[in-house]
Write an enzyme that holds these catalytic residues in place. Structure first.
Site, PDB file in Angstrom:
ATOM      1  N   ASP A 126      -4.456  73.360-109.453  1.00 39.71           N
ATOM      2  CA  ASP A 126      -4.694  74.141-107.950  1.00 39.71           C
ATOM      3  C   ASP A 126      -3.063  74.498-107.382  1.00 39.71           C
ATOM      4  O   ASP A 126      -2.277  74.070-108.134  1.00 39.71           O
ATOM      5  CB  ASP A 126      -5.339  73.454-107.146  1.00 39.71           C
ATOM      6  CG  ASP A 126      -6.157  74.164-106.316  1.00 39.71           C
ATOM      7  OD1 ASP A 126      -5.858  75.090-105.955  1.00 39.71           O
ATOM      8  OD2 ASP A 126      -7.078  73.336-105.710  1.00 39.71           O
ATOM      9  N   ASP A 183     -11.100  81.283-102.319  1.00 37.46           N
ATOM     10  CA  ASP A 183     -12.095  80.414-102.698  1.00 37.46           C
ATOM     11  C   ASP A 183     -13.435  81.323-102.329  1.00 37.46           C
ATOM     12  O   ASP A 183     -13.693  81.922-101.136  1.00 37.46           O
ATOM     13  CB  ASP A 183     -12.126  79.248-101.653  1.00 37.46           C
ATOM     14  CG  ASP A 183     -11.473  78.103-102.266  1.00 37.46           C
ATOM     15  OD1 ASP A 183     -10.336  78.673-103.178  1.00 37.46           O
ATOM     16  OD2 ASP A 183     -11.264  76.967-101.840  1.00 37.46           O
TER      17      ASP A 183
HETATM   18  C1  GLA Z   1      -8.772  74.959-103.612  1.00 37.34           C
HETATM   19  C2  GLA Z   1      -9.411  75.615-104.790  1.00 37.34           C
HETATM   20  C3  GLA Z   1     -10.843  75.175-104.753  1.00 37.34           C
HETATM   21  C4  GLA Z   1     -11.093  73.738-104.784  1.00 37.34           C
HETATM   22  C5  GLA Z   1     -10.498  73.108-103.603  1.00 37.34           C
HETATM   23  C6  GLA Z   1     -10.433  71.344-103.916  1.00 37.34           C
HETATM   24  O1  GLA Z   1      -9.251  75.355-102.380  1.00 37.34           O
HETATM   25  O2  GLA Z   1      -9.144  76.924-104.658  1.00 37.34           O
HETATM   26  O3  GLA Z   1     -11.502  75.814-105.936  1.00 37.34           O
HETATM   27  O4  GLA Z   1     -10.543  73.112-106.164  1.00 37.34           O
HETATM   28  O5  GLA Z   1      -8.932  73.451-103.678  1.00 37.34           O
HETATM   29  O6  GLA Z   1      -9.630  70.839-102.675  1.00 37.34           O
END
Ligand code: GLA
Length: 396
Positions: A126, A183
């Site tokens: 990430d 997301d």
């Molecule tokens: C980010 C990523 C998500 C998830 C969260 C976890 O927002 O884009 O897919 O992995 O972190 O905290």
């Protein structure tokens, strides 16, 4: 070769967030096998953020939270492997993960070795809490090298949300998939915005490295960690799954498999859709036409024009598959039923060519006979139709 076709699996984040445990992962592994998901192609079982203690050990190592994973990660990996599945984990290129746990900035090599020792086969990486003066490409490259040096073959799922146009460079630093959007949320607007934003970025997806549109929300129906606004209907989930398959991107489920409706399970295991996603040539779709619809205008006053139009809400795409076949796909993002049509000359088949197409409905299996010159379908609002086609010589 890793990721010869788009990776498929399940990830804990969308539904469970930090509510993860060894028990949940074991149960999900059982279901993946017992309920036909593994046979359908889902291979990777991935634990996302929130699996570790809040601090590293005295030796500087990441430590699984013993309250969530009382037997450590190797035991979880062994269980997953015994089921014939592959095991995935999560870290982050910044100094803390998105949920505030320790992550791998400046610890890339030691963490990659830890993951390899546990038997990890997939790493999602990430981008939260990344130092302002840090070099994003170099850091993603550093983890790529650390994984290569770890002594284990580990699929590298780089998640930097589209920062610095990852479709231009992630493949070249060794990532096998790369998130190129923010997301996903469990609603219609979220997945259609993601899909629309990526139509032009799919041409870099190919064996070994795929654009990643995020984990699916299919089957969540508003339950879990990423719900926002109205959840989707079944037809909307079917549109989401169809878009991901048509786009040839990774299929990572994000729902609670312990409580999934029969229709969504059948959708996620649809042989016809998965065959499109996994087509060995991995060609991207091509946008044939993006149009609008004319809708009744309930706000029109007497004497006013009773219609209004909505732009850019119908999409016709074609995707070439192996063995000379192709898919024609019609998406209606408006709320109203409308007729979508494709002039065959728009896909390279002018009438004088003497060539027509034989569409087969991907959802129902129905064969529609030879179509020539034009092919049109009525599509309800927020729904789609996909047809797997072959070419056919027409007489006369
Ligand atoms: C980010 C990523 C998500 C998830 C969260 C976890 O927002 O884009 O897919 O992995 O972190 O905290």
């Amino acid at each position: 070769m890793l990721a010869k076709t788009p990776p498929m699996g399940w990830n804990s984040w969308n539904t469970f967030g930090e509510e993860i445990s060894e028990e949940l992962i074991r149960r999900t592994a059982d279901i993946l096998v017992e309920q036909g998901y593994r046979a359908a192609g889902y291979e990777y079982l991935v634990i996302d953020d929130c699996w570790s203690l809040r601090e590293r050990s005295e030796q500087g190592l990441l430590v699984p939270d013993p309250a969530k994973f009382p037997h450590g990660m190797k035991a979880v990996a062994d269980y997953v492997h015994q089921k014939g599945l592959k095991f995935g984990m999560y870290s982050c290129a910044g100094v803390r993960t998105c949920a505030g746990y320790p992550s791998s900035f400046d610890h890339e090599f030691v963490d990659a070795r830890t993951f390899a020792q546990w038997g990890v086969d997939f790493l999602k990486y990430d981008f939260c809490n990344f130092p302002q003066n840090g070099d994003c490409r170099m850091r993603y490259h550093t983890m790529s090298m650390a994984l290569k040096a770890s002594g284990r073959e580990i699929l590298y799922s780089a998640c930097n949300w589209g920062q610095q146009e990852p479709w231009r460079w992630m493949r070249s630093i060794g990532a096998h998939m790369y998130r190129s959007t923010g997301d996903i949320m469990d609603n219609f607007r979220s997945f259609t915005d993601i899909a629309k934003s990526q139509i032009g970025n799919l041409c870099m997806s190919a064996p070994g490295g795929f654009n990643d549109l995020d984990m699916l929300t299919v089957g969540m129906y508003g339950k879990g960690n990423v719900s926002l606004g109205a959840p989707c209907t079944f037809e909307e989930y079917r549109m989401q799954f169809s878009l991901w398959c048509l786009f040839g991107v990774p299929l990572m489920m994000g729902c609670d498999l312990r409580a999934l409706s029969g229709e969504c399970r059948a959708l996620l295991q649809s042989e016809a859709l998965i065959a499109i996603d996994q087509d060995e040539e991995c060609r991207p779709p091509y946008l044939v036409r993006c149009g609008g619809v004319t809708l009744p205008n309930p706000d029109a006053k007497p004497g006013e024009y009773p219609w209004r139009s909505e732009d850019e809400c119908t999409y016709t795409l074609i995707r070439h598959l192996s063995k000379g076949e192709f898919v024609l796909a019609f998406f209606n993002l408006s709320e109203h039923e409308t007729r979508l049509s494709c002039l065959l000359s728009d896909i390279g088949l002018p009438y004088p060519s003497g060539i027509g197409i034989t569409p087969r409905d991907v959802f129902t299996g129905e064969r529609l006979g030879v179509k020539r010159d034009e092919f049109s379908v009525r599509v309800p609002g927020h729904d789609c139709r996909l047809y797997r086609c072959q070419l056919s010589r027409c007489d006369g």
